[in-house]
Write a protein that holds these residues in place. Structure first.
Motif, short mmCIF file in Angstrom:
data_model
loop_
_atom_site.label_atom_id
_atom_site.label_comp_id
_atom_site.label_asym_id
_atom_site.label_seq_id
_atom_site.Cartn_x
_atom_site.Cartn_y
_atom_site.Cartn_z
N GLU A 172 0.81 -1.21 0.00
CA GLU A 172 0.00 0.00 0.00
C GLU A 172 0.85 1.27 0.00
N ALA A 173 2.00 1.19 0.64
CA ALA A 173 2.79 2.39 0.88
C ALA A 173 3.34 2.96 -0.42
N SER A 174 3.34 4.27 -0.51
CA SER A 174 3.95 4.85 -1.70
C SER A 174 5.39 5.25 -1.41
N THR A 175 5.75 5.30 -0.13
CA THR A 175 7.16 5.50 0.18
C THR A 175 7.67 4.26 0.90
N VAL A 176 8.97 4.10 0.88
CA VAL A 176 9.55 2.91 1.48
C VAL A 176 9.56 3.05 3.00
N THR A 177 8.92 2.14 3.69
CA THR A 177 8.86 2.25 5.14
C THR A 177 9.91 1.37 5.80
N PHE A 178 9.86 0.08 5.53
CA PHE A 178 10.95 -0.74 6.04
C PHE A 178 11.61 -1.49 4.90
N ASN A 179 12.91 -1.51 4.94
CA ASN A 179 13.65 -2.08 3.84
C ASN A 179 14.83 -2.89 4.34
N PRO A 180 14.96 -4.15 3.98
CA PRO A 180 13.98 -4.90 3.20
C PRO A 180 12.86 -5.42 4.09
N ALA A 204 -1.41 -3.38 -9.94
CA ALA A 204 -2.77 -2.91 -10.21
C ALA A 204 -2.92 -1.45 -9.79
N LYS A 205 -2.28 -1.11 -8.69
CA LYS A 205 -2.44 0.21 -8.12
C LYS A 205 -1.67 1.26 -8.91
N ASP A 206 -0.47 0.90 -9.27
CA ASP A 206 0.39 1.87 -9.93
C ASP A 206 1.25 1.18 -10.99
#
Ligand code: ADP
Ligand code: MG
Length: 480
Positions: A172-180, A204-206
Motif C-alpha cells: 500500500e505504501a507509496s514511500t519505502v517504510t521498512f527495507n527490506p 494494479a495500483k500503480d
C-alpha cells in the motif's frame, strides 16, 4: 463454443491440480512451460517451447492432463501438445534442479539487455498467440504472477497476521517504510502467496512502478547467463533499475558464492537508492547458515516477519474460504476433518481438498466424510506415521526436564502432571489415536482423564500467551 476466457480459467485450475499432484520441481520443469493455445472442435491445443518438454509431457503427463481437463470441461475429448515456436525462448526452457550450466538448451545466441528500453510492461508475461511477434527475452525475467494469489484470497490468522500486515503495508505504501521486508517460514505456509499478492497489488495500483518478482533460482540462472555472455554490465543495470525487487526463496543461493555476492551488490544498490526490496526465505536472516555474516545482518535491517505453522482455526478458515471460492458446498464435518488431520502445511491441505473434490466429480457422488477418508487414505497414513505418541512423550519429557517414565507414572505433583497433560493434548492433536488409546499409552489412564487434559490445556492456552507459545513450540518441533 467455449469462450477462451473460460478455458483459461479452467486451465488455471487444471494446472493448480497438476502442481499439487506432481510437486513443485516437476511442475516447474515440465508443466509450467505449457501454454493454452486454442480449442478446435473437441480438441484442445497446448503449446510447448521445446521438443524435449513436448516428448516428456506426452509420455508422462498426457493421461493426467486429459482426465483433469475432462473433469473441468467435458467438451474436451482430446489434447494435442504441439511445439510452438513463439514460446521457444531459452529462458523458458526447463531449468535443471542443479546449478549446472551445461544443461542449458542448445541454440542460445547472445542477447544483450538494453536498460533504456526496459519498462514495467516488459515484466508482464505476454499471452502466447500465433500473432504475437517473437518474444523479447526480458519478458521472462520476472516469473509469471499467479492471479489467484492476492491479499483478498489470503486468510489471516494468528500464525500469519504479522507477515500479512507487513506485506499489505509495503504494497500500500507509496514511500519505502521498512527495507527490506523479510518474510520467512516453512514450506507451504504462504510466503509465495504473499509475495505475489504484493506484486499483484502494486501493479494494479500503480502500473508505472517497475516491480520485478523472481525466485532466487531464477536470479541465479540469469546471472550465470549474463556472466557466460559477458553481459554482467547490462544485468546489473537492469536489476538496479527497478522500483521494487522481490526475490523468493533466497536460501537457494546459499553456497553459490558468485550469485550470492551479486545478489548482495544488487540488494545494497537498491536499498541505497531507497527502492523497496522484499525477500523470502525458509529461515530467519540470522539462521541462514552458510550466508556471509554481513549479508545476514543486512537482510535483517528492515522488518523481519515470520509465518508460523498453521493453527487448527486457520486451517479451517482457509478451507472454508477455498470451498467458497471454488463454489463448492463441502460439509463442515469434512472441512473439520481435513483441518484436524492435515497439519503439515497449507499446500498439502489444499491438495487434499482438491483430491476430494475431483473424486466426487469423477464418481458423481456428493462429498461425505466417508468418501473423504477413503480418498485420502494414503495421505492420512503418511501423516499418521509421522508423529507417534512415544515421540511426543520423549519430546515433552525432555522439554520439561522430567523422566520419560513419569509420562506413565502415577505421580501427581504439578511439575509432572502438567507436562503429562500437555503430552496428552499433543497426542490428541497430532496423532489420529482415540482418547482410550492415548490413555493406555499414559500408564493405562482412563479416556476421561485424557479428555480433561485436553480441556485444561486448551483453556490455559487461551488465557496464557506464554504457555500457548510454549505448547506451540513443542508442536512445531514435533512436526519437524
Ligand atoms: P510457500 O511459498 O511458503 O512455500 P505458498 O505461498 O506457495 O507457500 O502457499 C502454498 C499454498 O497454500 C498456495 O496455494 C497458497 O495460496 C496457499 N496458502 C498458504 N497460506 C494461505 C492463507 N493464509 N490463505 C489462503 N491460502 C493460503
Ligand atoms: Mg514459495
Amino acid at each position: 463454443m467455449v469462450e477462451l476466457s473460460t478455458l483459461n480459467e479452467q486451465w488455471v485450475r487444471v494446472k493448480a491440480r497438476l502442481k499439487d499432484e506432481v510437486g513443485d520441481a516437476a511442475y516447474r520443469n515440465w508443466l509450467r512451460p505449457l501454454t493454452l493455445l486454442d480449442m478446435e472442435g473437441s480438441e484442445l491445443m497446448l503449446g510447448v517451447p521445446s521438443r524435449v518438454v513436448r516428448d516428456w509431457v506426452r509420455s508422462n503427463y498426457a493421461d493426467r492432463l486429459s482426465s483433469l481437463w475432462r473433469a473441468e470441461n467435458p467438451a474436451v475429448k482430446s489434447i494435442e501438445i504441439t511445439l510452438s515456436e513463439a514460446l521457444a525462448d531459452p529462458l523458458k526452457a526447463p531449468i535443471a534442479e542443479s546449478s549446472s550450466v551445461t544443461q542449458r538448451p542448445q541454440g542460445l545466441t547472445q542477447q544483450s539487455y538494453t536498460p533504456q528500453s526496459f519498462s514495467a510492461q516488459s515484466f508482464t508475461p505476454p499471452a502466447a498467440s500465433a500473432s504475437t511477434p517473437p518474444k523479447d527475452p526480458r519478458d521472462d525475467l520476472s516469473t509469471a504472477l499467479d492471479p489467484r494469489f492476492t491479499f483478498e484470497s489470503f486468510v489471516v490468522g494468528k500464525p500469519n497476521e504479522l507477515a500479512y500486515a507487513a506485506a499489505h503495508r509495503v504494497a500500500e505504501a507509496s514511500t519505502v517504510t521498512f527495507n527490506p521486508l523479510f518474510l520467512y517460514g516453512g514450506v507451504g505456509l504462504g510466503k509465495t502467496h504473499l509475495m505475489h499478492a504484493i506484486a499483484n497489488h502494486i501493479r494494479a495500483k500503480d502500473p508505472s512502478r517497475r516491480v520485478l518478482y523472481l525466485s532466487a533460482e531464477k536470479f541465479m540462472y540469469q546471472f550465470i547467463k549474463a556472466v557466460r555472455y559477458q553481459n554482467t554490465h547490462a544485468f546489473k543495470d537492469l536489476f538496479r533499475s527497478v522500483d521494487v525487487l522481490m526475490i523468493d526463496d533466497v536460501q537457494f543461493i546459499i553456497g553459490k558464492d558468485a550469485t550470492q555476492e551479486e545478489f548482495f551488490h544488487t540488494f545494497n544498490a537498491l536499498v541505497d537508492q531507497n527502492r523497496q526490496v522484499i525477500i523470502s526465505a525458509d529461515k530467519s536472516p540470522s539462521d541462514l547458515d552458510g550466508m556471509e555474516e554481513r549479508m545476514r545482518s543486512r537482510l535483517g535491517w528492515g522488518l523481519v516477519a515470520d509465518i508460523h505453522p498453521t493453527s487448527y482455526e486457520l486451517r479451517l478458515g482457509i478451507l472454508q474460504s477455498k470451498a467458497e471460492r471454488m463454489g463448492r458446498n463441502i460439509p463442515l464435518k469434512v472441512l473439520e476433518f481435513l483441518a484436524h488431520k492435515i497439519t503439515s502445511n497449507v499446500r498439502e491441505l489444499e491438495g487434499a481438498m482438491n483430491r476430494i473434490v475431483a473424486h466426487s466429480e469423477l464418481v458423481g457422488r456428493p462429498i461425505s466424510l466417508e468418501s473423504a477418508q477413503e480418498v485420502l487414505q494414503d495421505l492420512l497414513r503418511a501423516h499418521d506415521r509421522r508423529i507417534t505418541i512415544d515421540e511426543i512423550q520423549r519430546q515433552v519429557a525432555a522439554h520439561f526436564n522430567i523422566r520419560l517414565a513419569d509420562m506413565a507414572s502415577a505421580r501427581r505433583s504439578r511439575s509432572i502432571a502438567r507436562p503429562r497433560q500437555i503430552a496428552m493434548y499433543l497426542a490428541k492433536q497430532l496423532t489420529p489415536r482415540s482418547l482410550p488409546e492415548i490413555g493406555r499409552k499414559f500408564g493405562g489412564r482412563d479416556h476421561t482423564t485424557v479428555m480433561h487434559a485436553v480441556k485444561v490445556i486448551e483453556q490455559m492456552k487461551g488465557t496464557d500467551p506464554v504457555f500457548a507459545e510454549d505448547v506451540d513450540l513443542l508442536r512445531r518441533m514435533l512436526e519437524g
